[in-house]
Design a protein around this motif. Structure first.
Motif, PDB file in Angstrom:
ATOM      1  N   PHE A 466     -57.902  43.827   0.347  1.00 35.81           N
ATOM      2  CA  PHE A 466     -56.978  44.611  -0.466  1.00 35.81           C
ATOM      3  C   PHE A 466     -57.107  46.092  -0.117  1.00 35.81           C
ATOM      4  N   PHE A 467     -58.358  46.562  -0.059  1.00 37.00           N
ATOM      5  CA  PHE A 467     -58.572  47.982   0.245  1.00 37.00           C
ATOM      6  C   PHE A 467     -58.058  48.340   1.639  1.00 37.00           C
ATOM      7  N   LYS A 468     -58.267  47.425   2.582  1.00 39.30           N
ATOM      8  CA  LYS A 468     -57.804  47.695   3.949  1.00 39.30           C
ATOM      9  C   LYS A 468     -56.285  47.887   3.936  1.00 39.30           C
ATOM     10  N   SER A 469     -55.617  47.001   3.237  1.00 38.87           N
ATOM     11  CA  SER A 469     -54.168  47.047   3.159  1.00 38.87           C
ATOM     12  C   SER A 469     -53.691  48.307   2.412  1.00 38.87           C
ATOM     13  N   LEU A 470     -54.429  48.673   1.370  1.00 31.93           N
ATOM     14  CA  LEU A 470     -54.060  49.871   0.606  1.00 31.93           C
ATOM     15  C   LEU A 470     -54.262  51.124   1.465  1.00 31.93           C
ATOM     16  N   ASP A 471     -55.320  51.104   2.218  1.00 31.03           N
ATOM     17  CA  ASP A 471     -55.601  52.225   3.127  1.00 31.03           C
ATOM     18  C   ASP A 471     -54.477  52.412   4.134  1.00 31.03           C
ATOM     19  N   ALA A 472     -53.952  51.264   4.607  1.00 24.30           N
ATOM     20  CA  ALA A 472     -52.880  51.323   5.610  1.00 24.30           C
ATOM     21  C   ALA A 472     -51.612  51.961   5.028  1.00 24.30           C
ATOM     22  N   THR A 473     -51.432  51.890   3.719  1.00 27.47           N
ATOM     23  CA  THR A 473     -50.223  52.499   3.144  1.00 27.47           C
ATOM     24  C   THR A 473     -50.278  54.026   3.276  1.00 27.47           C
ATOM     25  N   LYS A 474     -51.495  54.557   3.401  1.00 25.14           N
ATOM     26  CA  LYS A 474     -51.627  56.023   3.581  1.00 25.14           C
ATOM     27  C   LYS A 474     -50.918  56.453   4.859  1.00 25.14           C
ATOM     28  N   THR A 475     -51.113  55.652   5.909  1.00 24.41           N
ATOM     29  CA  THR A 475     -50.502  55.977   7.196  1.00 24.41           C
ATOM     30  C   THR A 475     -48.978  55.995   7.058  1.00 24.41           C
ATOM     31  N   ILE A 476     -48.441  55.010   6.309  1.00 25.99           N
ATOM     32  CA  ILE A 476     -46.982  54.965   6.122  1.00 25.99           C
ATOM     33  C   ILE A 476     -46.537  56.247   5.395  1.00 25.99           C
ATOM     34  N   ARG A 477     -47.294  56.632   4.344  1.00 25.76           N
ATOM     35  CA  ARG A 477     -46.917  57.828   3.563  1.00 25.76           C
ATOM     36  C   ARG A 477     -46.954  59.079   4.442  1.00 25.76           C
ATOM     37  N   GLU A 478     -48.014  59.162   5.260  1.00 26.68           N
ATOM     38  CA  GLU A 478     -48.134  60.349   6.121  1.00 26.68           C
ATOM     39  C   GLU A 478     -46.970  60.422   7.111  1.00 26.68           C
ATOM     40  N   ALA A 479     -46.555  59.244   7.630  1.00 24.26           N
ATOM     41  CA  ALA A 479     -45.444  59.220   8.588  1.00 24.26           C
ATOM     42  C   ALA A 479     -44.157  59.689   7.910  1.00 24.26           C
ATOM     43  N   ILE A 480     -43.956  59.283   6.648  1.00 25.97           N
ATOM     44  CA  ILE A 480     -42.733  59.686   5.925  1.00 25.97           C
ATOM     45  C   ILE A 480     -42.738  61.210   5.714  1.00 25.97           C
ATOM     46  N   VAL A 481     -43.897  61.750   5.315  1.00 25.29           N
ATOM     47  CA  VAL A 481     -44.006  63.192   5.082  1.00 25.29           C
ATOM     48  C   VAL A 481     -43.746  63.963   6.377  1.00 25.29           C
ATOM     49  N   ALA A 482     -44.253  63.439   7.508  1.00 26.18           N
ATOM     50  CA  ALA A 482     -44.120  64.120   8.793  1.00 26.18           C
ATOM     51  C   ALA A 482     -42.673  64.171   9.279  1.00 26.18           C
ATOM     52  N   LYS A 483     -41.825  63.243   8.847  1.00 25.36           N
ATOM     53  CA  LYS A 483     -40.423  63.170   9.320  1.00 25.36           C
ATOM     54  C   LYS A 483     -39.609  64.400   8.950  1.00 25.36           C
TER      55      LYS A 483
END
Ligand code: GDG
Length: 483
Positions: A466-483
């Motif tokens: 669960f934590f691994k998967s939750l951690d991966a959502t950070k990367t998605i959020r960072e990519a959205i912010v970077a756009k």
């Protein structure tokens, strides 16, 4: 340093107040075990209610509670008696619990209790917000706190929020009945990752989101305003080694070390060479299918009279929510059924059902698991059902047969068990016969596969995934912010 905050209705502690003195012990439940590595390491904290209401505490005692729980890295959320009545026994257990378990006829949708549910979720949010910082991870648990993810996200968008539902998520046709359905979904969608025990629950949730909120869903990702919310299934495991090792130790007990229950169970097994013990363990809850199970056992004794005096149903029903009227009704029904069936079949040397209405210490639980030739687990609906997994973990010789309802989330991972429809007495009775007559070699080969699977996907592994998967959502959020 970023930290992890776990939030659940109750803290993983047993807090007792006797003669104005506090007694605090860590609890040993599955969730506490799964979180151990996260909670014990680093600077993580656990937020929840201590189990003692504001009215029971003087200002000094209240401080003592905070100090004592903080030693266990916990922070308590203060709740008063009215909160517990309306939010917990009321809305959580009279509206959400029956609805999510498909017991529409038991669901009461009381506006005042809904208001209390919102207020208490806000009380939890206040405590979380007082402790959380940007970059932290928050993992919220279960149906009592469905609104909490949004309450945190709105104020602290730069946190990772996970939510896990321990009960089933019902199909859209059931969920749509709920009067405040959109608000509840928005509450959950405050999370970055939503976890369910099974793929079916996940699918039901996505279908509610699509149909009620008209949101775009791509595979298991929901586009929600400027965020992506991920949805996935994480079947919860058990502390496999704890149960397996306890059973190994149990097998080595000398006569002196054996509990009274252990000796009584052995007496039963020695009473005749083919005497069998069938075990059931659950909280006394209408979702667990207890009356069905007893009636099916009666049907079995009627249909297969050759097994009278040869089998015994040992039934542990743990008291639960006993001030809610549907639970009181169930208690009366269970008492009557057990009395009637024992009266109908008992002989001078045999009582068909041994019924315990209490909770038992862990050692007795192991006595029961290890003595049972068959575990009969027949919930009408169950998010997962850990008892089924614990029974298999204690089969150190690999023998024993699990009969499991196909309505339990656990049945998806446990297809080597005998799966039954819990509303069919016929199926249950035939499954009991099949279990009793199953050759030991077949029992062992089924259990071997089950044990390997359970040992691999333990509760620690569940939390880790669960934590691994939750951690991966950070990367998605960072990519959205970077756009
Ligand atoms: C909810 C969901 C989901 C039981 N009696 C005694 C005792 N127990 C322990 C068992 C087991 C636990 O309680 C019960 O867990 P279940 O999973 O079977 O059921 P719920 O309480 O309804 O749990 C369920 C679970 O959350 C996790 O997500 O699987 O579907 O309804 O661990 O061992 N322990 C002791 N004495 C007892 O008398 N010591």
């Amino acid at each position: 340093m970023n930290k992890t905050i776990i939030v659940s209705n109750r803290l993983p502690l047993q807090v007792k107040l006797e003669n104005n003195k506090l007694d605090i012990k860590p609890s040993v439940g599955g969730l506490a075990t799964g979180m151990k590595s996260v909670h014990a390491d680093g600077n993580g904290i656990w937020i929840g209610w201590s189990g003692i209401t504001d009215e029971e505490l003087t200002p000094e005692l209240s401080k003592d509670v905070q100090t004592a729980v903080s030693k266990e890295k916990c922070v308590s959320v203060p709740l008063n008696q009215q909160d517990v009545e309306d939010f917990y026994f009321g809305f959580s257990n009279k509206a959400l619990w029956p609805l999510f378990h498909y017991f529409l006829e038991y669901a009461e949708f009381d506006k005042n209790q809904w208001e209390s549910y919102k207020e208490v979720n806000q009380k939890f949010a206040d405590v979380v917000l007082a402790n959380v910082e940007d970059g932290d991870t928050v993992w919220v648990h279960d149906y009592q706190l469905l609104l909490l993810p949004k309450l945190i996200k709105d104020k602290k968008p730069n946190t990772s929020i996970g939510f896990f539902l321990h009960i089933p998520y019902p199909s859209y046709e059931i969920f749509r009945v709920f009067p405040w359905r959109e608000e509840l979904l928005h509450g959950m969608l405050g999370a970055d990752l939503l976890g369910f025990h099974t793929y079916d629950y996940e699918r039901h949730f996505l279908s509610s989101v699509k149909r009620l909120l008209k949101l775009e869903v791509r595979f298991n990702e929901i586009s929600y305003s400027d965020r992506i919310v991920k949805v996935d299934s994480f079947p919860m495991g058990i502390d496999y080694q704890k149960f397996h090792n306890a059973a190994l130790k149990h097998a080595q007990h000398t006569q002196v070390e054996k509990t009274e229950l252990h000796r009584r169970l052995e007496d039963h097994m020695q009473s005749s060479p083919d005497a069998k013990i069938i075990l059931s363990i659950d909280r006394l809850d209408y979702t667990k299918g207890i009356p069905n199970r007893i009636k099916a056992f009666e049907y079995f004794l009627d249909k297969y009279p050759q097994y009278r005096e040869k089998v015994r149903l040992v039934m542990l029903a743990v008291p639960s929510r006993s001030n809610v009227d549907t639970y009181q009704k169930l208690k009366r029904e269970t008492d009557e059924l057990v009395g009637r069936i024992n009266g109908k079949f008992a002989t001078v040397s045999w009582t068909p059902i041994w019924y315990f209405y209490r909770s038992m210490p862990f050692d007795n639980l192991i006595d029961l698991y290890t003595s049972a030739d068959v575990a009969l687990i027949t919930p009408l609906r169950d998010g997962m059902n850990l008892v089924a997994k614990e029974y298999i973990a204690t089969r150190v010789n690999n023998d024993g047969v699990l009969i499991l309802s196909e309505m339990a989330g656990a049945s998806i991972e446990m297809s080597e068990a005998i799966l039954i429809n819990p509303t069919s007495y016929e199926e249950i009775a035939d499954a009991i016969k099949k279990a009793i007559e199953m050759p030991v070699e077949e029992q062992k080969s089924r259990n071997h596969i089950l044990q390997k699977r359970l040992a691999r996907y333990s509760v620690e592994k569940w939390a880790e995934e669960f934590f691994k998967s939750l951690d991966a959502t950070k990367t998605i959020r960072e990519a959205i912010v970077a756009k």
